[in-house]
Design an enzyme around this catalytic site. Structure first.
Site, PDB file in Angstrom:
ATOM      1  N   ARG A  23       0.876  -1.333   0.013  1.00  0.00           N
ATOM      2  CA  ARG A  23       0.193   0.064   0.085  1.00  0.00           C
ATOM      3  C   ARG A  23       0.874   1.361   0.067  1.00  0.00           C
ATOM      4  O   ARG A  23       0.449   2.405   0.594  1.00  0.00           O
ATOM      5  CB  ARG A  23      -1.003   0.010   1.205  1.00  0.00           C
ATOM      6  CG  ARG A  23      -2.120  -0.834   1.314  1.00  0.00           C
ATOM      7  CD  ARG A  23      -3.279  -0.335   0.633  1.00  0.00           C
ATOM      8  NE  ARG A  23      -4.455  -1.356   0.373  1.00  0.00           N
ATOM      9  CZ  ARG A  23      -5.454  -1.331   1.294  1.00  0.00           C
ATOM     10  NH1 ARG A  23      -5.512  -0.472   2.177  1.00  0.00           N
ATOM     11  NH2 ARG A  23      -6.249  -2.257   1.170  1.00  0.00           N
ATOM     12  N   ARG A  27      -3.257   6.593   1.132  1.00  0.00           N
ATOM     13  CA  ARG A  27      -3.495   7.961   1.843  1.00  0.00           C
ATOM     14  C   ARG A  27      -2.706   8.728   2.787  1.00  0.00           C
ATOM     15  O   ARG A  27      -2.814   9.841   3.201  1.00  0.00           O
ATOM     16  CB  ARG A  27      -4.716   7.613   2.764  1.00  0.00           C
ATOM     17  CG  ARG A  27      -5.961   7.473   1.659  1.00  0.00           C
ATOM     18  CD  ARG A  27      -7.368   6.763   2.541  1.00  0.00           C
ATOM     19  NE  ARG A  27      -7.034   5.555   2.836  1.00  0.00           N
ATOM     20  CZ  ARG A  27      -7.989   4.654   3.223  1.00  0.00           C
ATOM     21  NH1 ARG A  27      -9.002   5.163   3.679  1.00  0.00           N
ATOM     22  NH2 ARG A  27      -7.446   3.603   3.615  1.00  0.00           N
ATOM     23  N   ARG A  36      -6.381  12.197  -5.240  1.00  0.00           N
ATOM     24  CA  ARG A  36      -7.538  11.548  -4.834  1.00  0.00           C
ATOM     25  C   ARG A  36      -8.616  12.376  -4.554  1.00  0.00           C
ATOM     26  O   ARG A  36     -10.053  11.960  -4.542  1.00  0.00           O
ATOM     27  CB  ARG A  36      -7.409  10.648  -3.542  1.00  0.00           C
ATOM     28  CG  ARG A  36      -8.229   9.649  -2.842  1.00  0.00           C
ATOM     29  CD  ARG A  36      -8.802   8.531  -3.717  1.00  0.00           C
ATOM     30  NE  ARG A  36      -9.640   7.909  -2.751  1.00  0.00           N
ATOM     31  CZ  ARG A  36     -11.104   8.345  -2.350  1.00  0.00           C
ATOM     32  NH1 ARG A  36     -11.379   9.531  -2.977  1.00  0.00           N
ATOM     33  NH2 ARG A  36     -11.634   7.827  -1.685  1.00  0.00           N
ATOM     34  N   ASP A  72      -6.837  -2.526  -7.224  1.00  0.00           N
ATOM     35  CA  ASP A  72      -7.258  -2.989  -6.282  1.00  0.00           C
ATOM     36  C   ASP A  72      -7.753  -4.281  -6.436  1.00  0.00           C
ATOM     37  O   ASP A  72      -8.003  -4.793  -7.629  1.00  0.00           O
ATOM     38  CB  ASP A  72      -8.750  -2.211  -5.604  1.00  0.00           C
ATOM     39  CG  ASP A  72      -8.916  -2.789  -4.192  1.00  0.00           C
ATOM     40  OD1 ASP A  72      -8.359  -2.272  -3.213  1.00  0.00           O
ATOM     41  OD2 ASP A  72      -9.720  -3.717  -3.837  1.00  0.00           O
ATOM     42  N   TYR A 147     -15.028 -11.996  -0.010  1.00  0.00           N
ATOM     43  CA  TYR A 147     -15.684 -10.751  -0.386  1.00  0.00           C
ATOM     44  C   TYR A 147     -17.001 -10.934  -1.208  1.00  0.00           C
ATOM     45  O   TYR A 147     -17.945 -10.016  -1.064  1.00  0.00           O
ATOM     46  CB  TYR A 147     -14.746  -9.706  -1.080  1.00  0.00           C
ATOM     47  CG  TYR A 147     -13.818  -8.878  -0.245  1.00  0.00           C
ATOM     48  CD1 TYR A 147     -14.141  -7.842   0.767  1.00  0.00           C
ATOM     49  CD2 TYR A 147     -12.454  -9.244  -0.284  1.00  0.00           C
ATOM     50  CE1 TYR A 147     -13.173  -7.325   1.334  1.00  0.00           C
ATOM     51  CE2 TYR A 147     -11.500  -8.748   0.519  1.00  0.00           C
ATOM     52  CZ  TYR A 147     -12.077  -7.700   1.337  1.00  0.00           C
ATOM     53  OH  TYR A 147     -11.155  -7.248   2.163  1.00  0.00           O
TER      54      TYR A 147
HETATM   55  O1  CP3 Z   1       0.008  -1.858  -2.314  1.00  0.00           O
HETATM   56  C1  CP3 Z   1      -0.019  -0.883  -3.063  1.00  0.00           C
HETATM   57  O2  CP3 Z   1       0.408   0.448  -3.223  1.00  0.00           O
HETATM   58  C2  CP3 Z   1      -1.048  -0.944  -4.598  1.00  0.00           C
HETATM   59  C3  CP3 Z   1      -2.567  -0.816  -4.475  1.00  0.00           C
HETATM   60  C4  CP3 Z   1      -3.298  -1.799  -3.544  1.00  0.00           C
HETATM   61  C5  CP3 Z   1      -4.565  -1.223  -2.964  1.00  0.00           C
HETATM   62  N1  CP3 Z   1      -5.369  -2.267  -2.480  1.00  0.00           N
HETATM   63  C6  CP3 Z   1      -4.963   0.350  -2.863  1.00  0.00           C
HETATM   64  C7  CP3 Z   1      -6.328   0.598  -2.015  1.00  0.00           C
HETATM   65  C8  CP3 Z   1      -3.322  -2.973  -3.426  1.00  0.00           C
HETATM   66  C9  CP3 Z   1      -2.343  -3.730  -3.697  1.00  0.00           C
HETATM   67  C10 CP3 Z   1      -4.586  -3.288  -2.649  1.00  0.00           C
HETATM   68  C11 CP3 Z   1      -5.149  -4.898  -2.263  1.00  0.00           C
HETATM   69  C12 CP3 Z   1      -5.942  -4.775  -1.389  1.00  0.00           C
HETATM   70  N2  CP3 Z   1      -7.394  -4.413  -1.470  1.00  0.00           N
HETATM   71  C13 CP3 Z   1      -6.303  -5.823  -0.538  1.00  0.00           C
HETATM   72  C14 CP3 Z   1      -5.236  -6.745  -0.074  1.00  0.00           C
HETATM   73  C15 CP3 Z   1      -3.902  -6.368   0.628  1.00  0.00           C
HETATM   74  C16 CP3 Z   1      -4.449  -6.233   1.936  1.00  0.00           C
HETATM   75  O3  CP3 Z   1      -4.702  -5.164   2.654  1.00  0.00           O
HETATM   76  O4  CP3 Z   1      -4.772  -7.384   2.822  1.00  0.00           O
HETATM   77  C17 CP3 Z   1      -7.309  -5.851   0.315  1.00  0.00           C
HETATM   78  C18 CP3 Z   1      -7.993  -6.890   1.264  1.00  0.00           C
HETATM   79  C19 CP3 Z   1      -8.074  -4.953  -0.636  1.00  0.00           C
HETATM   80  C20 CP3 Z   1      -9.568  -4.538  -0.315  1.00  0.00           C
HETATM   81  C21 CP3 Z   1      -9.805  -3.140   0.015  1.00  0.00           C
HETATM   82  N3  CP3 Z   1      -9.255  -2.126  -0.785  1.00  0.00           N
HETATM   83  C22 CP3 Z   1     -10.188  -2.543   1.181  1.00  0.00           C
HETATM   84  C23 CP3 Z   1     -10.560  -3.655   2.578  1.00  0.00           C
HETATM   85  C24 CP3 Z   1     -10.180  -1.444   1.011  1.00  0.00           C
HETATM   86  C25 CP3 Z   1     -10.505  -0.380   2.422  1.00  0.00           C
HETATM   87  C26 CP3 Z   1      -9.884  -0.128   3.335  1.00  0.00           C
HETATM   88  C27 CP3 Z   1      -9.065   0.984   3.143  1.00  0.00           C
HETATM   89  O5  CP3 Z   1      -7.808   0.750   3.632  1.00  0.00           O
HETATM   90  O6  CP3 Z   1      -9.691   2.039   2.943  1.00  0.00           O
HETATM   91  C28 CP3 Z   1      -9.586  -0.949   0.030  1.00  0.00           C
HETATM   92  C29 CP3 Z   1      -9.602   0.257  -0.643  1.00  0.00           C
HETATM   93  C30 CP3 Z   1      -8.081   0.832  -1.123  1.00  0.00           C
HETATM   94  N4  CP3 Z   1      -7.176   0.030  -1.710  1.00  0.00           N
HETATM   95  C31 CP3 Z   1      -7.282   2.093  -0.743  1.00  0.00           C
HETATM   96  C32 CP3 Z   1      -6.073   1.872  -1.595  1.00  0.00           C
HETATM   97  C33 CP3 Z   1      -5.099   3.116  -1.445  1.00  0.00           C
HETATM   98  C34 CP3 Z   1      -8.033   3.401  -0.322  1.00  0.00           C
HETATM   99  C35 CP3 Z   1      -8.798   3.965  -0.911  1.00  0.00           C
HETATM  100  C36 CP3 Z   1      -9.073   5.481  -0.733  1.00  0.00           C
HETATM  101  O7  CP3 Z   1      -8.057   6.089  -1.406  1.00  0.00           O
HETATM  102  O8  CP3 Z   1      -9.944   6.073  -0.206  1.00  0.00           O
END
Ligand code: CP3
Length: 341
Positions: A23, A27, A36, A72, A147
């Site tokens: 990640r 943010r 964003r 994502d 999911y």
């Molecule tokens: O690693 C990186 O920088 C690449 C981008 C990336 C995101 N999500 C961006 C993201 C990657 C590789 C993911 C994978 C992802 N997404 C996973 C597996 C990794 C882990 O965390 O276990 C999972 C479970 C998700 C599902 C997901 N996406 C959730 C549960 C959420 C909400 C929680 C949160 O942190 O907001 C997201 C949103 C998300 N994915 C954001 C980002 C940058 C936040 C979105 C925003 O800008 O509001």
């Protein structure tokens, strides 16, 4: 190109321990927040120029040794027919969760060029300017299934486990469909030019070891064997330290570790031929610079016992993280590991 990350993935000698952060585009970075603030999260994922821009941010700001495509894990799930929304408070929401055969038969077969062209377009754009390797990724079938069945994040995964234990054939049919989707999704990213792939199994840790074998691991095995072995394949099974001997049989070249296991103990279980990635607690970055440096140095030192080590956090970096501490982390890893192994 700086190929330290790829060398470490292959177990080759490196000048220092490479580091990237799960990640890392996110943010905690004001530069990400700025992009964003103009578009919602899904639009960001689906606009190649913007996705490429935020992918590059941590490479420039932190000096990490690999980039990970901004996207994502739920993007391909939406592409095969489920309605997806990201709510600010509840995280991802998938409408009409899959609870029966009708739900499964409604899922389409993924045609990456047709359904998610923006992913390959972002990869191609990034490959023009990146000076570090680009990691593509997918969710693992079990994690994606949770999911799809729960309709979002969950506490006890009752709907998922009910299907596993009450209707195992149905569950396996769903897993077969998701596995085919993941294979074509990752192969499309590889064809577009990614240098490595990571499979995120964020919720595999809710399973017992026997259920992990039956309901999760065998599908990961199938995916790994369908991918070009010339590219490093990383499997990150979160919260699975207690079943590492199972995770070890995934077929992946590199295994991701979270912080709940001491990296030395993990290497003992996996063997000194293992190539590992991890595993600092992301919350360490809320501590003092001295603690960050000390804990990071400890992971680097212990990681030397493996054939290859890629430094990372044990899970994604958190939104509240001070950027300066993330920078200090990358510097420390590079400094304390200089001289190579
Ligand atoms: O690693 C990186 O920088 C690449 C981008 C990336 C995101 N999500 C961006 C993201 C990657 C590789 C993911 C994978 C992802 N997404 C996973 C597996 C990794 C882990 O965390 O276990 C999972 C479970 C998700 C599902 C997901 N996406 C959730 C549960 C959420 C909400 C929680 C949160 O942190 O907001 C997201 C949103 C998300 N994915 C954001 C980002 C940058 C936040 C979105 C925003 O800008 O509001």
């Amino acid at each position: 190109m700086n190929d330290t990350f790829l060398k470490a993935c292959r177990g080759e000698k490196t000048d220092y321990t490479p580091v990237w952060i799960m990640r890392q585009a996110g943010r905690y970075l004001p530069e990400y927040q700025k992009v964003r603030s103009k578009v919602d999260f899904l639009t960001l994922c689906k606009t190649p120029e913007l996705a490429a821009e935020v992918t590059l941010q941590p490479v420039d700001i932190l000096g990490v040794d690999a980039a990970i495509l901004f996207s994502d894990i739920l993007i391909p799930v939406e592409a095969i027919g489920m309605k997806l929304e990201f709510s600010e408070s509840k995280g991802p929401i998938l409408y009409d969760p899959i609870r029966d055969s009708v739900g499964i038969s409604r899922l389409r077969t993924l045609d990456p060029q047709e359904d998610v062209p923006f992913v390959m377009d972002a990869v191609k754009l990034l490959k023009q300017s990146l000076k570090v390797p680009l990691i593509g990724f997918s969710g693992a079938p079990f994690t994606l299934a949770t999911y799809m069945i729960e309709g979002g994040s969950s506490r006890n995964y009752v709907n998922t486990k009910r299907m596993m234990y009450k209707e195992p054939e149905m569950f396996h049919r769903l897993m077969d469909k998701i596995t085919d989707c993941v294979i074509s999704y990752l192969n499309a990213q590889i064809d577009a030019g990614v240098d490595a792939v990571q499979i995120f199994d964020s919720w595999a840790g809710i399973l017992s070891p026997a259920d992990f074998d039956e309901f999760a691991l065998k599908y990961v095995n199938k995916i790994i064997s369908a991918l070009n072995p010339a590219l490093p394949r990383i499997y990150f099974a979160f919260n699975c330290g207690a079943m590492l001997s199972h995770v070890k049989t995934s077929g992946a070249d590199v295994l991701g570790l979270d912080w709940r296991i001491d990296i030395s103990d993990a290497i003992t279980t996996l063997g000194s031929n293992a190539i590992v990635q991890g595993n600092l607690d992301p919350c360490t970055l809320f501590g003092t610079k001295e603690i960050v440096a000390k804990r990071a140095a400890d992971v680097v030192k212990k990681g030397r016992a493996a054939k290859g080590h890629i430094f990372n956090l044990g899970h994604g970096i958190l939104p509240e993280t001070p950027v300066d501490n993330a920078k200090a982390l990358v510097e420390t890893v590079h400094e304390v590991s200089a001289g190579g192994k």
